[in-house]
Design a protein around this motif. Structure first.
Motif, mmCIF file in Angstrom:
data_model
loop_
_atom_site.group_PDB
_atom_site.id
_atom_site.type_symbol
_atom_site.label_atom_id
_atom_site.label_comp_id
_atom_site.label_asym_id
_atom_site.label_seq_id
_atom_site.Cartn_x
_atom_site.Cartn_y
_atom_site.Cartn_z
ATOM 1 N N GLY A 200 92.626 7.880 136.833
ATOM 2 C CA GLY A 200 93.949 8.508 136.978
ATOM 3 C C GLY A 200 94.121 9.522 135.887
ATOM 4 N N ASN A 201 93.909 9.276 134.729
ATOM 5 C CA ASN A 201 94.011 10.528 133.886
ATOM 6 C C ASN A 201 92.687 10.772 132.982
ATOM 7 N N SER A 202 91.658 9.920 133.000
ATOM 8 C CA SER A 202 90.376 10.067 132.390
ATOM 9 C C SER A 202 89.394 10.974 132.974
ATOM 10 N N PHE A 203 89.665 10.988 134.375
ATOM 11 C CA PHE A 203 88.778 12.078 135.004
ATOM 12 C C PHE A 203 88.881 13.468 134.503
ATOM 13 N N LEU A 204 90.125 13.962 133.837
ATOM 14 C CA LEU A 204 90.277 15.158 133.492
ATOM 15 C C LEU A 204 89.522 15.409 132.130
ATOM 16 N N TRP A 205 89.437 14.300 131.483
ATOM 17 C CA TRP A 205 88.714 14.413 130.002
ATOM 18 C C TRP A 205 87.165 14.345 130.450
ATOM 19 N N GLU A 206 86.907 13.624 131.561
ATOM 20 C CA GLU A 206 85.500 13.632 131.986
ATOM 21 C C GLU A 206 85.121 14.829 132.181
ATOM 22 N N LEU A 207 85.792 15.754 133.172
ATOM 23 C CA LEU A 207 85.480 17.003 133.751
ATOM 24 C C LEU A 207 85.360 18.102 132.590
ATOM 25 N N LEU A 208 86.571 17.983 131.739
ATOM 26 C CA LEU A 208 86.344 18.984 130.513
ATOM 27 C C LEU A 208 85.077 18.536 129.639
ATOM 28 N N SER A 209 84.898 17.331 129.392
ATOM 29 C CA SER A 209 83.496 16.894 128.633
ATOM 30 C C SER A 209 82.304 17.642 129.296
ATOM 31 N N ARG A 210 82.282 17.619 130.632
ATOM 32 C CA ARG A 210 81.237 18.275 131.559
ATOM 33 C C ARG A 210 81.098 19.888 131.300
ATOM 34 N N SER A 211 82.293 20.373 131.023
ATOM 35 C CA SER A 211 82.617 21.939 130.877
ATOM 36 C C SER A 211 82.134 22.283 129.422
ATOM 37 N N PHE A 212 82.252 21.367 128.734
ATOM 38 C CA PHE A 212 81.760 21.509 127.165
ATOM 39 C C PHE A 212 80.318 21.356 127.242
ATOM 40 N N ALA A 213 79.790 20.577 127.922
ATOM 41 C CA ALA A 213 78.136 20.130 128.047
ATOM 42 C C ALA A 213 77.512 21.347 128.484
ATOM 43 N N ASN A 214 78.164 22.073 129.624
ATOM 44 C CA ASN A 214 77.803 23.491 129.958
ATOM 45 C C ASN A 214 77.539 24.197 129.113
ATOM 46 N N LEU A 215 78.308 24.450 128.255
ATOM 47 C CA LEU A 215 78.421 25.311 126.890
ATOM 48 C C LEU A 215 77.207 24.892 126.002
ATOM 49 N N GLY A 228 81.515 16.175 116.978
ATOM 50 C CA GLY A 228 82.747 16.188 115.888
ATOM 51 C C GLY A 228 84.035 16.466 116.221
ATOM 52 N N TYR A 229 84.140 16.670 117.775
ATOM 53 C CA TYR A 229 85.603 16.906 118.169
ATOM 54 C C TYR A 229 86.188 15.783 118.979
ATOM 55 N N ASP A 230 87.238 15.192 118.429
ATOM 56 C CA ASP A 230 87.910 14.282 119.108
ATOM 57 C C ASP A 230 89.363 14.704 119.377
ATOM 58 N N SER A 231 89.563 14.043 120.662
ATOM 59 C CA SER A 231 91.043 14.198 121.484
ATOM 60 C C SER A 231 91.944 13.312 120.747
ATOM 61 N N HIS A 232 93.278 13.725 120.628
ATOM 62 C CA HIS A 232 94.332 12.752 120.225
ATOM 63 C C HIS A 232 95.189 12.305 121.234
ATOM 64 N N PHE A 233 94.399 11.821 122.334
ATOM 65 C CA PHE A 233 95.270 11.671 123.681
ATOM 66 C C PHE A 233 95.061 10.186 123.981
ATOM 67 N N TYR A 234 95.989 9.411 124.101
ATOM 68 C CA TYR A 234 96.177 8.054 124.763
ATOM 69 C C TYR A 234 97.157 7.629 125.739
ATOM 70 N N ALA A 235 96.763 7.201 126.797
ATOM 71 C CA ALA A 235 97.644 6.814 127.901
ATOM 72 C C ALA A 235 97.692 5.380 128.293
ATOM 73 N N PRO A 236 98.745 4.649 127.724
ATOM 74 C CA PRO A 236 98.915 3.348 127.605
ATOM 75 C C PRO A 236 99.239 2.709 129.004
ATOM 76 N N SER A 237 99.025 1.591 129.068
ATOM 77 C CA SER A 237 99.437 0.852 130.162
ATOM 78 C C SER A 237 100.864 0.313 130.190
ATOM 79 N N ARG A 238 101.543 -0.266 130.985
ATOM 80 C CA ARG A 238 102.722 -0.976 131.171
ATOM 81 C C ARG A 238 102.802 -1.898 130.043
ATOM 82 N N ASP A 239 101.663 -2.756 130.070
ATOM 83 C CA ASP A 239 101.787 -3.978 129.351
ATOM 84 C C ASP A 239 101.887 -3.549 127.783
ATOM 85 N N GLU A 240 101.192 -2.503 127.518
ATOM 86 C CA GLU A 240 101.098 -2.010 126.235
ATOM 87 C C GLU A 240 102.435 -1.595 125.812
#
Length: 328
Positions: A200-215, A228-240
């Motif tokens: 639901g949210n991770s696919f946006l990061w997957e595709l951004l990673s693919r765009s970086f891979a093209n570069l 060396g680049y890390d994103s500072h994003f975290y999508a929690p679950s309801r339980d969390e």
């Protein structure tokens, strides 16, 4: 990299600014606006303060912030009309974001905002003479920002999934700035369950990673630099989320809902382009700091195309949460 000093939404009112590229966030907040305003109204009626303290955590800049304030003032004016012999409260609006946020973009339009707001309040009722005070509070909300018990209502829309740092003293504040019976309305991206493979949210990061891979394949970015680049994003679950509220012990979760945002169908740009421009307005400060500005145009043009291609195969919708917490 000191994320707290580097990370910020794109300021100003230009083509790549957050102010011009936050329609998806606006659409989401509007979808659950009835919950936000009902919660604010219930909080006010149960406490009836003469001075109502409201904070917007992660306010960013631009018109979205002020339209939310306008809705809140209107809701309280209407609620006051239902209470006999009760004048409307004064409003103390605390706008919070990291120090690098473009607060000036908001402050510059405040005079026009106040003029329009006062006109609307006079049109609705003659009993409108309470003041609306708006101030900026730069700083991370992982630390203390406000004096004791100065707030009745806290609102945060699409800011809690961005981590400016790991919060070592997460449970040290214990909601000291918010009065007993006060409430928080929190809107953020999340996961359907504890599984970290929720696309639901991770696919946006997957595709951004693919765009970086093209570069990288084009030789414009070195693989070591990308590693060396890390994103500072975290999508929690309801339980969390429920577990964190339980650990804190100062709040009760009164409501939790999950919702999805429908894709944009604008005539001027594709959905992928709209998402890419939104992500650029959020992530550009981090990416340009690490890689330089010269890769941005190609990176996000390609990113938008990848999103459109992926959405043509599978209609993937990010998951959002809204939760209401009451101070015990």
């Amino acid at each position: 990299m000191d994320v707290e000093k580097v990370f910020h939404m794109n300021g100003g009112l230009g083509d790549n600014s957050y102010a011009q590229n936050s329609s998806l966030q606006k659409k989401a907040s509007d979808m659950v606006k009835h919950i936000t305003l009902k919660t604010l109204e219930e909080t006010y009626i149960s406490t009836t303060p003469k001075s109502l303290g409201i904070a917007d955590l992660g306010c960013s800049s631009g018109q979205n912030t002020l339209s939310t304030i306008q809705d809140m003032v209107e809701a309280i004016d209407k609620a006051t009309g239902k209470l006999p012999n009760t004048p409307p409260p004064e409003f103390r609006i605390h706008l919070n974001d990291l120090p690098t946020n473009d607060f000036n973009a908001t402050f510059k339009i405040l005079p026009d905002f106040h003029q329009a707001l006062n006109h609307q309040r006079r049109h609705r009722s003659s009993n409108h003479d309470s003041s609306v005070y708006i101030a900026g509070y730069p700083g991370t909300f992982y630390g203390r920002l406000f004096p004791d018990k100065c707030l009745h209502f806290i609102y945060s829309s699409y800011s809690l999934h961005w981590l400016s740092k790991v919060p070592p003293g997460l449970y040290d504040n214990n909601g000291k700035s918010i009065n007993k019976g006060g409430r928080m309305v929190l809107i953020l991206l999340g996961r359907r369950d504890r599984s970290h493979v929720d696309r639901g949210n991770s696919f946006l990061w997957e595709l951004l990673s693919r765009s970086f891979a093209n570069l990288v394949s084009r030789g414009e970015v070195k693989q070591e630099k990308l590693d060396g680049y890390d994103s500072h994003f975290y999508a929690p679950s309801r339980d969390e989320l429920e577990e964190e509220v339980r650990k804190d012990g100062c709040f009760k979760m009164e409501l939790f809902e999950m919702f999805e945002i429908e894709r944009n169908s604008g005539a001027y740009m594709s959905h992928g382009t709209a998402v890419a421009r939104t992500v650029r307005a959020i992530q550009e400060s981090m990416i340009s700091h690490h890689f330089g500005e010269e890769i941005l145009d190609y990176l996000f043009e390609n990113y938008g195309k990848l999103i459109d291609e992926e959405m043509g195969i599978e209609d993937i919708k990010p998951i959002s949460f809204i939760t209401v917490l009451r101070k015990l």
